[in-house]
Design an enzyme around this catalytic site. Sequence first.
Site, short mmCIF file in Angstrom:
data_model
loop_
_atom_site.label_atom_id
_atom_site.label_comp_id
_atom_site.label_asym_id
_atom_site.label_seq_id
_atom_site.Cartn_x
_atom_site.Cartn_y
_atom_site.Cartn_z
N GLY A 74 0.78 -1.23 0.00
CA GLY A 74 0.00 0.00 0.00
C GLY A 74 0.82 1.28 0.00
N CYS A 119 -15.84 5.84 -25.70
CA CYS A 119 -17.13 6.48 -25.80
C CYS A 119 -17.74 6.69 -24.42
CB CYS A 119 -18.04 5.61 -26.67
SG CYS A 119 -19.42 6.54 -27.27
N TYR A 158 -1.28 -0.68 -11.91
CA TYR A 158 -2.75 -0.64 -12.10
C TYR A 158 -3.14 0.13 -13.36
CZ TYR A 158 -2.31 -2.19 -7.31
OH TYR A 158 -1.95 -2.89 -6.19
C1 LIG Z 1 -3.52 -8.01 0.10
C2 LIG Z 1 -2.81 -6.94 -0.62
N1 LIG Z 1 -1.48 -6.88 -0.53
C3 LIG Z 1 -0.78 -5.95 -1.21
C4 LIG Z 1 -1.41 -5.02 -2.01
C5 LIG Z 1 -0.55 -4.07 -2.75
O1 LIG Z 1 -0.90 -2.80 -2.63
P1 LIG Z 1 -0.05 -1.67 -3.32
O2 LIG Z 1 -0.02 -1.91 -4.78
O3 LIG Z 1 -0.82 -0.48 -2.97
O4 LIG Z 1 1.31 -1.72 -2.71
C6 LIG Z 1 -2.80 -5.03 -2.10
C7 LIG Z 1 -3.54 -4.00 -2.86
O5 LIG Z 1 -3.97 -3.00 -2.31
C8 LIG Z 1 -3.51 -6.03 -1.40
O6 LIG Z 1 -4.84 -6.09 -1.50
N1 LIG Z 2 -6.24 -0.63 -8.32
C1 LIG Z 2 -6.07 0.43 -7.38
C2 LIG Z 2 -5.66 0.04 -6.03
C3 LIG Z 2 -6.20 -1.22 -5.48
C4 LIG Z 2 -5.06 -2.01 -5.01
C5 LIG Z 2 -5.37 -3.45 -4.84
N2 LIG Z 2 -6.10 -3.77 -3.65
C6 LIG Z 2 -5.31 1.62 -7.96
O1 LIG Z 2 -5.17 1.71 -9.11
O2 LIG Z 2 -4.89 2.49 -7.30
#
Ligand SMILES: Cc1ncc(COP(=O)(O)O)c(C=O)c1O
Ligand SMILES: N[C@@H](CCCC[NH3+])C(=O)O
EC number: 4.1.1.20
Length: 420
Positions: free
Chosen positions: A238, A350, A379
């Site tokens: 995160g 669109c 992402y």
């Molecule tokens: C269980 C878990 N671990 C790790 C992550 C990796 O998060 P980030 O890409 O924000 O480091 C996530 C996504 O939020 C997650 O759901």
């Molecule tokens: N997909 C998201 C975050 C979620 C991470 C996965 N739990 C992003 O683009 O920021």
Amino acid sequence: METLRIGGVDCRSLADEFGTPLYVYDEAKIMKQADDAVLNFSSDKFDTEVVYASKAFSSVALFKLLAAQGIGFDVVSGGELYCAMKAGVGMDKVYFHGNNKSDQEIEMALDAGIGYFVIDNVMECNRLVGLAEKRKRSTKVLLRINPGISAHTHEYIMTSKPDSKFGIYIENKEHIYNVIDTLKESPYIRLAGFHSHIGSQIIDAESFEKALGTMIEFLAEMKRSKGLDNLELSIGGGFGIKYVAEDDPVPLGQMCANLVRYAEEALKKSGVTISKLITEPGRAMVGEAGYTIYTIGDMKKSGDKNYIFVDGGMSDNIRHALYDAEYTCVLPEKFSKEPQISYCIAGKNCESGDILIADIMLPEAETGDLLTIYSTGAYGYSMASNYNRLGRPAVVFARDGKARLIIKRETYEDQYRLEV
Ligand SMILES: Cc1ncc(COP(=O)(O)O)c(C=O)c1O
Ligand SMILES: N[C@@H](CCCC[NH3+])C(=O)O
């Protein structure tokens, strides 16, 4: 002419060779993040492991690169597991997450001999125990606990509110004990420890420390009430990255070092030990290493907006449409020219919300110019879609002045192949 180079290759050469829209990763930047994380996430009090959250971007080439740096893999589906298998990564370093794993996915993972399942809920625990028994396969388990820490991030990417869909809320002792007791009876499944993850793109270090402190208190409670000690603890990922000038995240290596020191102190105070501390960065490993190169098509003024239309859009990067995410971009061939016009960068999908950057100052743009968006490595491609039947872009790794294709551009034919 001054121009933007990625991994030593200029954007025009990349666009000419591979077409646009194009995802490009600076391979050396990924390796540096991986190195920094592994070097700094270490302790002489307990083992440590850095696990890459592959939902941020998964590809065989990336998995091979990270596995060579000693990194493990968090997968959340049969598809991500399949990618790890194809890359030949050590299955003992694979962690299978997710809040609704199918029986088929569980069987696939058991047969592949993965290291850990991260259990989300009581029903999953019961299904896993039954399937492991049926297949006579052993595995380790971490139980995902929701520590109830609210971090400053977009509401859609918080995962630790009391009513979150992820994990078992820390106060729900009935469900937690139910899982612990069920696993105690299983000859095939061993409870190795606990997991928590509080959300994504979190910039303040304080939320992580709070979560870690809460989880260590929780371990102390599990020691008292269930006699569990010296378990493994995953603190999830995160960690925020820099998207725009105002973002000032703690660098990944520094964050890793801080968390280990914090854990050592908190453990000492609480009188519990752990055998291993695990972290799972996704975005921070690949986000800033990734760029998207587009070609500018038509442009128009609508109301007081100056639109630049690019040859991709929300189908290759949904993050602005979904979370109001902000990005910055340049015209790589007008790198040294003064920004003088305010533009809205929109895609060709669109949908009114198909905006990549709502408002940015750039030098005067013309049709045919390239436009490169920074920090799209996490992402972006992994959440890309076929909306309007646009094909997903190609992905390239660039390093030391050379570029190599790692994912082909999706063609009309690729999509047609799925029709019956
Ligand atoms: C269980 C878990 N671990 C790790 C992550 C990796 O998060 P980030 O890409 O924000 O480091 C996530 C996504 O939020 C997650 O759901
Ligand atoms: N997909 C998201 C975050 C979620 C991470 C996965 N739990 C992003 O683009 O920021």
